[in-house]
Design an enzyme around this catalytic site. Structure first.
Site, PDB file in Angstrom:
ATOM      1  NE  ARG A  46     -11.887 -72.964 -19.818  1.00  0.00           N
ATOM      2  CZ  ARG A  46     -12.655 -71.926 -19.529  1.00  0.00           C
ATOM      3  NH1 ARG A  46     -12.103 -70.778 -19.194  1.00  0.00           N
ATOM      4  NH2 ARG A  46     -13.960 -72.011 -19.580  1.00  0.00           N
ATOM      5  CB  SER A  68     -11.132 -79.728 -21.694  1.00  0.00           C
ATOM      6  OG  SER A  68     -11.401 -78.893 -22.797  1.00  0.00           O
ATOM      7  CG  ASP A 118      -2.103 -87.025 -19.134  1.00  0.00           C
ATOM      8  OD1 ASP A 118      -3.302 -86.946 -18.790  1.00  0.00           O
ATOM      9  OD2 ASP A 118      -1.516 -86.113 -19.746  1.00  0.00           O
ATOM     10  CG  ASP A 143      -7.623 -87.181 -19.113  1.00  0.00           C
ATOM     11  OD1 ASP A 143      -8.649 -86.506 -18.941  1.00  0.00           O
ATOM     12  OD2 ASP A 143      -6.506 -86.686 -19.354  1.00  0.00           O
ATOM     13  N   GLY A 170      -5.217 -81.842 -15.820  1.00  0.00           N
ATOM     14  CA  GLY A 170      -6.357 -82.636 -15.371  1.00  0.00           C
ATOM     15  C   GLY A 170      -7.436 -81.857 -14.651  1.00  0.00           C
ATOM     16  CG  ASP A 184      -7.123 -82.483 -23.104  1.00  0.00           C
ATOM     17  OD1 ASP A 184      -7.113 -82.216 -24.309  1.00  0.00           O
ATOM     18  OD2 ASP A 184      -8.012 -82.093 -22.319  1.00  0.00           O
TER      19      ASP A 184
END
Length: 258
Positions: free
Chosen positions: A81, A147, A205, A28, A78, A30
């Site tokens: 939006r 994202s 995360d 991942d 994760g 971010d």
């Protein structure tokens, strides 16, 4: 002395034992590759807190501000939006219309973009060391993100060229891939690397992310606990992580994964 040949036993010896049989790694973006989760969380907090001030719930308990740790991890980390905005608003008692969700998500997007363009983000040094060790060992590596900013983030951090594939939120939308905790984003990344999920590892995360890795049948799911909250590691394990680390440097030889 000559450098180890990519894929040689010597180059694989630089990895922690649990990674030595893995044939690909999907990370991942971010919070795993780049220090951008905090920027996302801050943008969400500003957007949600403004909404709650303008539309206070009748239940006083639900008027509390967005929590940067618990609410972020539970509802938006994760996720896309739109999914994140809808999940948090529902948790505060709002049967929100598409228009409301879109408006809050757009406010968060504006805030995040302003911060990204003004300050940029850095890549975690431990992650960079691990990715370079994987490449020397001949293990292909992909980056994924819910994202649409992933390519920009990785470029700002100077690490885009370290990855053999990237699947971001924009591509996921074009391909009609459902978001986490469904595993489709990770499975698409593994497909692009030419490795089946049961021979690949996922590094995440987010609770939704480790759950997606588990649902996808990946050989190894690594949870990353940057916040070191009182129960963050335990929650990652409950949602599907095989192990939890604070930093990806722990996945190099001599590291101490939890």
């Amino acid at each position: 002395m000559n450098a180890p040949v990519a894929g040689s036993p010597a180059s694989r010896a630089a990895l922690a034992p649990l990674l030595r049989d893995v044939r690909a790694v999907v990370l991942d973006t971010d919070g795993v590759i780049t220090d951008s989760a905090r920027v996302h969380a801050a943008a969400w907090k500003t957007a949600f807190d403004a909404f709650l001030r303008e539309h206070p719930p009748e239940n006083l308990d639900l008027r509390r501000p967005f929590d940067l740790q618990d609410d972020y991890l539970r509802y938006v980390d994760g996720k896309s939006r739109i999914d994140g905005a809808a999940a948090f608003l529902a948790s505060r008692g709002f049967a929100s219309s598409d228009e409301t969700v879109q408006a809050v998500a757009a406010d968060k997007e504006r805030l995040f973009t302003e911060q990204l363009r003004e300050h940029g983000v850095d890549a975690y040094p431990g992650t960079v060391r691990l990715v370079r060790a994987l490449r020397r060992a001949g293990v292909p590596v992909a980056a994924v993100s819910a994202s649409r900013h992933a390519r920009e983030l990785l470029g700002h951090a100077g690490v885009l060229d370290l990855f053999d594939a990237l699947v971001d939120g924009g591509e996921a939308a074009q391909l009609g891939l459902p978001g986490k905790p469904q595993p489709d984003l990770f499975l698409e990344a593994a497909r692009r690397l030419g490795v089946p999920a049961d021979r690949a590892a996922v590094v995440e995360d987010a609770l939704a992310g480790v759950e997606a890795g588990r649902r996808g049948g990946f050989a190894l799911v690594v949870g990353v606990d940057r916040t070191a909250g009182p129960d963050t590691a335990e929650r990652l394990l409950r949602h599907g992580a095989d192990i939890v680390v604070r930093d990806l440097g722990e996945l190099l030889a001599g590291g101490t994964p939890t």
